[in-house]
Design a protein around this motif. Structure first.
Motif, short mmCIF file in Angstrom:
data_model
loop_
_atom_site.label_atom_id
_atom_site.label_comp_id
_atom_site.label_asym_id
_atom_site.label_seq_id
_atom_site.Cartn_x
_atom_site.Cartn_y
_atom_site.Cartn_z
N ASP A 22 40.83 41.69 42.04
CA ASP A 22 40.77 41.68 43.63
C ASP A 22 40.32 43.07 44.02
O ASP A 22 39.29 43.33 44.69
CB ASP A 22 41.91 41.42 44.39
N LYS B 161 42.75 30.10 35.04
CA LYS B 161 42.94 30.84 36.21
C LYS B 161 42.41 32.09 36.03
O LYS B 161 41.58 32.35 37.17
CB LYS B 161 44.41 30.79 36.91
N LEU B 162 42.66 32.86 35.23
CA LEU B 162 42.03 34.33 35.19
C LEU B 162 40.48 34.29 34.78
O LEU B 162 39.75 35.14 35.40
CB LEU B 162 42.98 35.17 34.17
N SER C 157 49.48 42.32 32.42
CA SER C 157 50.01 40.88 32.88
C SER C 157 48.99 40.30 33.69
O SER C 157 48.00 40.95 34.15
CB SER C 157 51.31 41.14 33.56
N GLU C 158 49.02 38.83 33.71
CA GLU C 158 48.10 38.05 34.61
C GLU C 158 48.23 38.58 35.94
O GLU C 158 47.23 38.59 36.40
CB GLU C 158 48.22 36.45 34.48
N LEU C 159 49.30 38.65 36.59
CA LEU C 159 49.24 39.15 37.71
C LEU C 159 48.51 40.51 38.13
O LEU C 159 47.98 40.91 38.91
CB LEU C 159 50.83 39.30 38.30
N ASP C 160 48.91 41.39 37.09
CA ASP C 160 48.14 42.58 36.84
C ASP C 160 46.82 42.54 37.01
O ASP C 160 45.83 43.14 37.96
CB ASP C 160 48.47 43.72 35.94
N ARG C 161 46.13 41.56 36.23
CA ARG C 161 44.81 41.58 36.04
C ARG C 161 43.98 40.84 37.38
O ARG C 161 42.97 41.23 37.75
CB ARG C 161 44.42 40.61 34.87
N LEU C 162 44.84 39.77 38.11
CA LEU C 162 44.47 39.25 39.10
C LEU C 162 44.07 40.49 40.23
O LEU C 162 43.11 40.39 41.03
CB LEU C 162 45.30 38.00 39.53
N ALA C 163 45.42 41.11 40.53
CA ALA C 163 45.15 42.38 41.28
C ALA C 163 44.09 43.18 41.10
O ALA C 163 43.41 43.71 42.07
CB ALA C 163 46.59 43.02 41.36
N ARG D 22 46.19 47.16 47.20
CA ARG D 22 45.60 46.05 47.89
C ARG D 22 44.84 46.29 49.06
O ARG D 22 44.07 45.68 49.68
CB ARG D 22 46.57 44.73 47.83
N GLN E 65 43.97 32.22 29.91
CA GLN E 65 44.31 31.57 31.05
C GLN E 65 43.00 31.02 31.61
O GLN E 65 42.24 32.15 32.21
CB GLN E 65 45.13 32.11 31.82
#
Length: 536
Positions: free
Chosen positions: A337, A372-373, A328-334, A282, A370
């Motif tokens: 970014d 959001k994604l 995972s969704e969190l992995d994809r969002l990170a 990040r 999802q």
């Protein structure tokens, strides 16, 4: 400050201070005597600090000298820190803020007071005390106006004192002397250094002092892998520097800092650090945004900066390929970014993404359930296009367009349709269909991307090819869009099209008038209806 009218502050407290300090006895007896006299005269810790703290800064409102105030504070803080430290720190913060508001040139920070402040900042067990002193120290450095003097500034002296305090705490940590407390002291000193780095200054030696203090604190923690939790705290502070002034950007873009960050992110191995990897990726993404900021300032970057940019982008690409493995969704969002920050850094970075057979398809694939994604993907593409639009605008003083960069923007948008099995000309119909989706998050992401595309002249041909569906959708007040933010986002797309004067000049007059009427009516316009009252 004006002479006080409170008799306790004006006469009683100075008399107590002089009486106690004149006694030739041990400090324990002096502190006991001082507290006893304060109790007799009904003097609270807060009231006492109202006299002692101004005296530290050579305020002559009270009959107490700076040396006397230092001695009394040392007695009280040593004997009963829980009772006196917090009132002292609160009073100092309030006094300094008041002085800076009324008469900033009257504040003098002596070396002895600076030493006392840094000592309590780094060693106090109370978080509020440390925070108050840090803010007071930063305020003192902000107020210094004389940059012509050759003597060290308050900023230079503060950074040096913090570096020394950090080194003392670090030595204790290495020697395992109260490791938890010494680690906390290291973080506090580093945090204060980061805050002081935001103090604006024109002196070259001040700028050099900032870099040296960062090297002596944050970099020391980053290079030591024996305490990942301490490194995590340091990474949080490094992230703060990504939005700071130019000297911090210079420090962030140095190989000495980037190498440990890349190592934690998994550059030299297949997997990132199990604890620090996500945070470091990040931060590297944020550093790529710093590169993008430098790029938009024009083509005059020096050769060292260009070399660092090339070196970082090449290594970060390898990290992104490894990072894509998380699903995972969190992995994809990170991941989104990181990729969008990387792609925004420069035309070369965007080309690296588009040429990569793994990163590009993973980035642009909309085959996710999802909303959001899905929306995040659309926002991500829009962010990169917007950033490169800025580069196009700022990189040329002539009216000609940077053809290579424009082609990259077009290639990115076309690839969105290709990756999602819509063909070479399928990107615009795909985004329009998503803008009609019943899910608000998806619509907002589609509007953002449509606005980005419609604002740039390089996409004029696509607007014409899809004009029938696009304009019918944009100019309609009916349909699924009922939210305030959705109506405003959709309206911005219309404004983006109308802002392209060359495009508007070749449009049908009827369509141009429809655009003008729509813009004049605003995003929340509703057709009024007349109601005839039935009568007998």
């Amino acid at each position: 400050m004006s002479k006080p009218t409170n008799s306790l502050e004006n006469t009683v407290i100075p008399a107590i201070v002089n009486e106690v300090l004149q006694k030739e006895s041990e400090n324990d007896k002096r502190s006991t005597m001082l507290e006893s006299r304060m109790q007799e005269e009904n003097v609270s810790p807060e009231l006492l600090m109202n006299v002692l703290i101004p005296a530290l800064f050579y305020d002559v409102s009270f009959d107490v000298t700076c040396e006397q105030a230092m001695l009394v504070l040392a007695l009280l803080v040593t004997s009963n820190p829980s009772k006196y430290l917090k009132p002292a720190s609160r009073c100092m913060k309030l006094y300094i803020s008041t002085i800076l508001m009324n008469n900033p040139t009257s504040l003098t920070l002596s070396d002895d007071v600076l030493k006392l402040m840094v000592s309590q900042l780094s060693t106090s067990s109370d978080v509020e005390v440390s925070s108050n002193i840090t803010e007071s120290l930063v305020a003192c450095c902000h107020q210094e106006q004389d940059t012509s003097s050759r003597s060290p500034t308050a900023l230079m002296r503060s950074l040096k004192a913090l570096s020394q305090a950090f080194q003392t705490a670090w030595d204790q940590k290495v020697e395992r002397k109260n490791p938890q407390h010494s680690s906390t002291s290291c973080v506090r000193c580093s945090a204060a250094v980061v805050m002081l780095c935001d103090v604006k200054t024109a002196r070259v030696d001040d700028l050099t002092s900032k870099k040296r203090a960062l090297d002596d604190s944050l970099l020391v923690i980053l290079l030591d892998d024996s305490d990942p939790l301490l490194q995590m705290s340091a990474l949080d502070l490094v992230e703060q520097l990504t939005t700071a002034s130019s000297i911090q950007r210079d420090w962030l873009l140095s190989k000495e800092v980037l190498k440990p960050l890349l190592q934690m992110s998994g550059h030299e191995q297949d997997e990132p650090h199990p604890i620090l990897g996500g945070s470091t990726i990040r931060i590297l993404s944020s550093i790529c945004k710093v590169l993008a900021m430098e790029q938009t300032q024009g083509p005059d970057a020096n050769s060292d900066q260009n070399e660092i940019s090339s070196w970082l982008l090449t290594r970060f690409r390898h990290i992104l390929r490894n990072f894509i493995m998380g699903r995972s969704e969190l992995d994809r969002l990170a991941q989104l970014d990181a990729i969008s920050s990387f792609g925004s850094a420069s035309p070369r970075a965007l080309k690296i993404l588009l040429d990569d057979d793994l990163i590009g398809p993973s980035w642009l694939s909309l085959s996710v359930a999802q909303p959001k994604l899905l929306s995040a993907i659309l926002y991500s593409v829009a962010m990169v296009l917007n950033q490169h639009y800025k580069i196009l605008v700022n990189s040329s003083s002539a009216p000609t367009i940077d053809t290579a960069n424009a082609n990259l923007c077009m290639r990115l948008f076309v690839m969105l349709g290709q990756v999602n099995n819509k063909g070479d000309n399928g990107s615009m119909p795909l985004v329009i269909s998503l803008a009609k989706c019943p899910v608000t998050e998806t619509r907002l992401g589609a509007y953002e991307l449509l606005e980005s595309v419609c604002r740039q002249s390089i996409f004029a041909r696509l607007i014409f090819l899809n004009g029938s569906d696009l304009f019918e959708f944009l100019l309609s007040r009916e349909g699924v869009e009922t939210t305030v933010e959705g109506k405003e986002a959709k309206f911005k797309v219309v404004e983006a099209i109308y802002s392209q004067k060359k495009l508007v000049s070749v449009m049908d007059n009827k369509l141009v008038k429809a655009l003008e009427t729509h813009i004049k009516q605003g995003p929340h316009y509703r057709q009024t209806q007349s109601w005839d009252v039935a009568t007998e």
